[in-house]
Write a protein that holds these residues in place. Structure first.
Motif, mmCIF file in Angstrom:
data_model
loop_
_atom_site.group_PDB
_atom_site.id
_atom_site.type_symbol
_atom_site.label_atom_id
_atom_site.label_comp_id
_atom_site.label_asym_id
_atom_site.label_seq_id
_atom_site.Cartn_x
_atom_site.Cartn_y
_atom_site.Cartn_z
ATOM 1 N N ARG A 12 0.782 -1.239 -0.040
ATOM 2 C CA ARG A 12 -0.022 0.027 -0.028
ATOM 3 C C ARG A 12 0.680 1.151 0.049
ATOM 4 O O ARG A 12 0.582 2.205 -0.634
ATOM 5 N N CYS A 13 2.004 1.257 0.947
ATOM 6 C CA CYS A 13 2.619 2.402 1.020
ATOM 7 C C CYS A 13 4.145 2.383 0.402
ATOM 8 O O CYS A 13 4.896 3.470 0.318
ATOM 9 N N GLY A 14 4.674 1.577 -0.161
ATOM 10 C CA GLY A 14 5.979 1.343 -0.889
ATOM 11 C C GLY A 14 6.954 0.771 0.120
ATOM 12 O O GLY A 14 8.207 0.655 -0.512
ATOM 13 N N GLY A 15 6.864 0.539 1.451
ATOM 14 C CA GLY A 15 7.868 0.247 2.327
ATOM 15 C C GLY A 15 7.389 0.641 3.587
ATOM 16 O O GLY A 15 6.361 0.899 3.832
ATOM 17 N N VAL A 16 8.357 0.261 4.459
ATOM 18 C CA VAL A 16 8.244 0.429 5.982
ATOM 19 C C VAL A 16 9.442 1.166 6.580
ATOM 20 O O VAL A 16 10.445 0.527 6.184
ATOM 21 N N ASP A 17 9.369 2.117 7.401
ATOM 22 C CA ASP A 17 10.410 2.864 7.767
ATOM 23 C C ASP A 17 10.592 2.623 9.455
ATOM 24 O O ASP A 17 11.453 2.726 10.075
ATOM 25 N N ARG B 293 15.136 -3.494 6.243
ATOM 26 C CA ARG B 293 16.460 -3.757 5.604
ATOM 27 C C ARG B 293 16.516 -3.183 4.010
ATOM 28 O O ARG B 293 17.313 -2.555 3.608
ATOM 29 N N ALA B 294 15.155 -3.276 3.536
ATOM 30 C CA ALA B 294 14.970 -3.076 2.117
ATOM 31 C C ALA B 294 14.946 -1.222 1.726
ATOM 32 O O ALA B 294 15.518 -0.937 0.669
ATOM 33 N N ARG B 295 14.721 -0.612 2.990
ATOM 34 C CA ARG B 295 14.897 0.699 3.052
ATOM 35 C C ARG B 295 16.257 1.082 3.465
ATOM 36 O O ARG B 295 16.295 2.416 3.497
ATOM 37 N N GLY B 296 17.030 0.321 3.649
ATOM 38 C CA GLY B 296 18.283 0.660 4.320
ATOM 39 C C GLY B 296 18.497 1.051 5.778
ATOM 40 O O GLY B 296 19.380 1.441 6.340
ATOM 41 N N LEU C 99 21.218 -5.275 15.939
ATOM 42 C CA LEU C 99 20.710 -4.640 14.640
ATOM 43 C C LEU C 99 21.350 -3.452 14.246
ATOM 44 O O LEU C 99 20.886 -3.210 12.788
ATOM 45 N N ALA C 100 22.317 -2.817 15.053
ATOM 46 C CA ALA C 100 22.929 -1.619 14.461
ATOM 47 C C ALA C 100 23.469 -1.814 13.116
ATOM 48 O O ALA C 100 23.485 -0.744 12.512
ATOM 49 N N PRO C 101 24.342 -2.916 13.090
ATOM 50 C CA PRO C 101 25.042 -2.743 11.734
ATOM 51 C C PRO C 101 24.024 -2.835 10.592
ATOM 52 O O PRO C 101 24.499 -2.359 9.367
ATOM 53 N N ASP C 102 22.723 -3.042 10.652
ATOM 54 C CA ASP C 102 21.912 -3.055 9.546
ATOM 55 C C ASP C 102 21.362 -1.685 9.447
ATOM 56 O O ASP C 102 20.236 -1.450 8.688
ATOM 57 N N GLY C 103 21.623 -0.727 10.116
ATOM 58 C CA GLY C 103 21.085 0.493 10.221
ATOM 59 C C GLY C 103 19.413 0.658 11.000
ATOM 60 O O GLY C 103 18.690 1.346 10.690
#
Length: 264
Positions: free
Chosen positions: A88-93, A139-142, A182-186
Motif C-alpha cells: 500500500r505504501c511502498g515500504g516501512v521505515d 532492511r530494504a529501506r536501508g 541490529l545496529a549494523p543494519d542501520g
C-alpha cells in the motif's frame, strides 16, 4: 512546555518524518492512537493495526492512513500486516509494536492458561513476531526504527501482576539485546516504559489510582516520547515515562564482572 513546542524545538516538527511509513499496532486507542496521530503530524504515512476494526478505522481516517486487522499473537498475521504496508505504501521505515493486554491471572490458584497465553501472545510474541516480520522491509529501506511498548513494570517488581511484569521485563531485555545486534543494519530498536498511562489496560485500576492520588499520564506524553525516540539516533534504550518526571533512557546498573575466584 507543550508537546508541540518540544517537537518544534528538537527536529520533530511537521516535516520531521516526511516520506516515512510507520506501522502502529494496537493503534485503535490509548497509546497507539496518540502515537499514530503524533507520527502523522510529523509527516509519516501511518498504517494502523488492531483487532478493534471500528476504532482502528476511525484512527486511520483521522491520520489519513490505512487500517489492517491484525492479531499480533499470530506470526502470519504480522507478516501479512507488513506485506500490506509495503504494497500500500511502498515500504516501512518505522514500527511501533504497541499492542498489549493485562494478564488477569497469577501463578497460584488463580492461574488461568488461556489468560496466560493471551497475555504472553500479545505482550511478548507480538513484539517478537512483529520484529521478525518487519525486519526485511526495514532492511530494504536501508534501515529504520522499531519501538516496542514495555512498561514501568518491565523495570520494577510487580507483585500484583507478576506475569505482566515477566512479559514486560522480557521486552526490556529484548530491546537491550537487539539494539546493538541490529545496529549494523542501520535498524534501531528501543523500548518505551510508561507508568500508569491513559489506555484501556488501566480501566480496572482507575478507582484505586484515584483513591491513592496517583496521576494518570496522558497518552500524548507517551506518544511524544515515542516520536523523540524515532527521530533520535540511539538504540538499545528503554525510556521511562513517569508522572512528574522528564522522560529519558533508564540507566541500568552495571552487571558485576568476574573477580577473584569465590570457590576453591
Amino acid at each position: 512546555m507543550t508537546a508541540e513546542a518540544r517537537a518544534a524545538g528538537s527536529g520533530r516538527g511537521p516535516a520531521a518524518l516526511h516520506g516515512k511509513v510507520a506501522i502502529v499496532t494496537g493503534g485503535a486507542g490509548g497509546l497507539g492512537r496518540a502515537t499514530a496521530l503524533a507520527l502523522a503530524a510529523a509527516g509519516a504515512e501511518v498504517v494502523v493495526a488492531d483487532l478493534d476494526v471500528e476504532g482502528g478505522r476511525e484512527v486511520a481516517d483521522l491520520v489519513g492512513g490505512s487500517f489492517r486487522t491484525c492479531d499480533v499473537s499470530d506470526l502470519d498475521a504480522n507478516r501479512a500486516l507488513v506485506d500490506f504496508a509495503v504494497e500500500r505504501c511502498g515500504g516501512v521505515d518505522i514500527a511501533f509494536l504497541n499492542a498489549g493486554v493485562a494478564t488477569g491471572c497469577g501463578v497460584a490458584d488463580d492461574f488461568d492458561l488461556a489468560r496466560y497465553r493471551r497475555a504472553m501472545g500479545a505482550n511478548l510474541d507480538g513484539v517478537v513476531f512483529g520484529t521478525h516480520a518487519v525486519l526485511p522491509a526495514l532492511r530494504a529501506r536501508g534501515g529504520g526504527s522499531i519501538v516496542a511498548t514495555a512498561s514501568l513494570a518491565g523495570l520494577a517488581s510487580v507483585p500484583l501482576d507478576p506475569l505482566y511484569g515477566a512479559n514486560k521485563h522480557a521486552v526490556v531485555g529484548l530491546a537491550r539485546s537487539l539494539g546493538p545486534a541490529l545496529a549494523p543494519d542501520g535498524i534501531r530498536f528501543n523500548a518505551i516504559c510508561p507508568g500508569f498511562a491513559e489506555s484501556r489496560i488501566i480501566d480496572p485500576l482507575r478507582d484505586m489510582l484515584s483513591a491513592q492520588g496517583m496521576p494518570v499520564i496522558p497518552a500524548e506524553v507517551v506518544a511524544d516520547t515515542v516520536l523523540r525516540i524515532v527521530t533520535g539516533d540511539d538504540t538499545g534504550e528503554c525510556w521511562f515515562v513517569q508522572a512528574g518526571r522528564e522522560p529519558e533512557p533508564f540507566r541500568f546498573r552495571n552487571v558485576p564482572g568476574p573477580g577473584q575466584p569465590a570457590y576453591a
